[in-house]
Design an enzyme around this catalytic site. Structure first.
Site, PDB file in Angstrom:
ATOM      1  N   ASN A  42       0.678  -1.310  -0.047  1.00  0.00           N
ATOM      2  CA  ASN A  42      -0.053  -0.054   0.002  1.00  0.00           C
ATOM      3  C   ASN A  42       0.949   1.102   0.002  1.00  0.00           C
ATOM      4  OD1 ASN A  42       0.778  -1.055   2.752  1.00  0.00           O
ATOM      5  ND2 ASN A  42      -0.956   0.281   3.539  1.00  0.00           N
ATOM      6  N   GLU A  44       0.337   5.207   0.509  1.00  0.00           N
ATOM      7  CA  GLU A  44      -0.657   6.344   1.015  1.00  0.00           C
ATOM      8  C   GLU A  44      -0.051   7.498   0.511  1.00  0.00           C
ATOM      9  OE1 GLU A  44      -1.021   5.812   5.282  1.00  0.00           O
ATOM     10  OE2 GLU A  44      -2.164   3.795   4.680  1.00  0.00           O
ATOM     11  N   GLU A  55      -2.917  -4.619  -2.945  1.00  0.00           N
ATOM     12  CA  GLU A  55      -3.404  -5.575  -4.139  1.00  0.00           C
ATOM     13  C   GLU A  55      -3.329  -4.966  -5.627  1.00  0.00           C
ATOM     14  OE1 GLU A  55      -4.521  -4.922  -1.352  1.00  0.00           O
ATOM     15  OE2 GLU A  55      -5.349  -6.652  -0.099  1.00  0.00           O
ATOM     16  N   CYS A  87     -10.089  -5.237  -0.078  1.00  0.00           N
ATOM     17  CA  CYS A  87     -11.287  -4.296  -0.288  1.00  0.00           C
ATOM     18  C   CYS A  87     -12.158  -4.555  -1.601  1.00  0.00           C
ATOM     19  CB  CYS A  87     -10.752  -2.694  -0.147  1.00  0.00           C
ATOM     20  SG  CYS A  87     -10.027  -2.092  -1.666  1.00  0.00           S
ATOM     21  N   CYS A  90     -10.260  -3.597  -4.881  1.00  0.00           N
ATOM     22  CA  CYS A  90      -9.202  -4.547  -5.227  1.00  0.00           C
ATOM     23  C   CYS A  90      -9.642  -5.998  -5.852  1.00  0.00           C
ATOM     24  CB  CYS A  90      -8.240  -4.860  -4.043  1.00  0.00           C
ATOM     25  SG  CYS A  90      -7.231  -3.288  -3.726  1.00  0.00           S
TER      26      CYS A  90
HETATM   27  N1  THU Z   1      -5.321  -1.576   2.485  1.00  0.00           N
HETATM   28  C1  THU Z   1      -4.666  -2.518   1.659  1.00  0.00           C
HETATM   29  O1  THU Z   1      -3.503  -2.142   0.957  1.00  0.00           O
HETATM   30  N2  THU Z   1      -5.191  -3.381   1.066  1.00  0.00           N
HETATM   31  C2  THU Z   1      -6.156  -3.922   1.756  1.00  0.00           C
HETATM   32  O2  THU Z   1      -6.765  -4.829   1.345  1.00  0.00           O
HETATM   33  C3  THU Z   1      -7.255  -3.166   2.780  1.00  0.00           C
HETATM   34  C4  THU Z   1      -6.451  -1.823   2.977  1.00  0.00           C
HETATM   35  C5  THU Z   1      -4.595  -0.307   2.987  1.00  0.00           C
HETATM   36  C6  THU Z   1      -4.760   0.999   2.546  1.00  0.00           C
HETATM   37  C7  THU Z   1      -4.387   1.909   3.621  1.00  0.00           C
HETATM   38  O3  THU Z   1      -3.227   2.094   3.128  1.00  0.00           O
HETATM   39  C8  THU Z   1      -4.465   1.041   4.720  1.00  0.00           C
HETATM   40  O4  THU Z   1      -4.409  -0.401   4.517  1.00  0.00           O
HETATM   41  C9  THU Z   1      -5.534   1.161   5.717  1.00  0.00           C
HETATM   42  O5  THU Z   1      -6.667   1.269   5.220  1.00  0.00           O
END
Ligand code: THU
Length: 133
Positions: A42, A44, A55, A87, A90
């Site tokens: 991830n 941000e 993902e 999520c 994804c």
């Molecule tokens: N996040 C993911 O990378 N994948 C998931 O399946 C759920 C959420 C990340 C997004 C954000 O950077 C952090 O987790 C908190 O939501």
């Protein structure tokens, strides 16, 4: 490749997560049709809505390297006390490049905790046949 090995790739990748706002690292590892493993984390942003999940990072990296067909996906969330599933966004993006039978595994520690499939995560995917190749 064993799913536990793929999961270890996801766990290792999570160390590179850029998540200073949520402090929630996520690592994803895709096993591609040619046997290659492509990882993602991830990423941000201070404009929070621009965050990309691990993902989808993995999917874009795989497609960028010419790999469009996936055989398995592993996700590791080391900062959670429980395994965290993909999520909705994804699920849709991964499904573009995978069959409903594709295994998907999750965990937060050093072992897989949940084993499922894309079809279970995105049921009744009536537009699946429209996906390109
Ligand atoms: N996040 C993911 O990378 N994948 C998931 O399946 C759920 C959420 C990340 C997004 C954000 O950077 C952090 O987790 C908190 O939501």
């Amino acid at each position: 490749m064993e799913l536990e090995d793929l999961y270890r790739n996801a766990r290792e990748a999570a160390k590179h997560s850029y998540s200073p706002y949520s402090r929630f690292r996520v690592g994803a590892a895709l096993l591609c049709e040619d046997g290659t493993v492509v990882t993602g984390v991830n990423v941000e942003n201070r404009s929070f809505g621009l965050t990309i999940c691990a993902e989808r990072s993995a999917v874009t990296a795989a497609v960028t390297s010419g790999r469009r067909k996936f055989r398995a996906l592993a996700v590791c969330t080391p900062d959670a006390g429980y395994p965290v599933s993909l999520c909705g966004a994804c699920r849709q993006v991964v499904s573009e490049f995978s069959d409903p039978s594709m295994p998907v595994v999750f965990g937060h520690g050093d072992r897989i905790e949940i084993r499922t499939t894309m079809g279970e995560l995105l049921p009744l995917d009536s537009l699946h046949d429209l996906a390109g190749s």
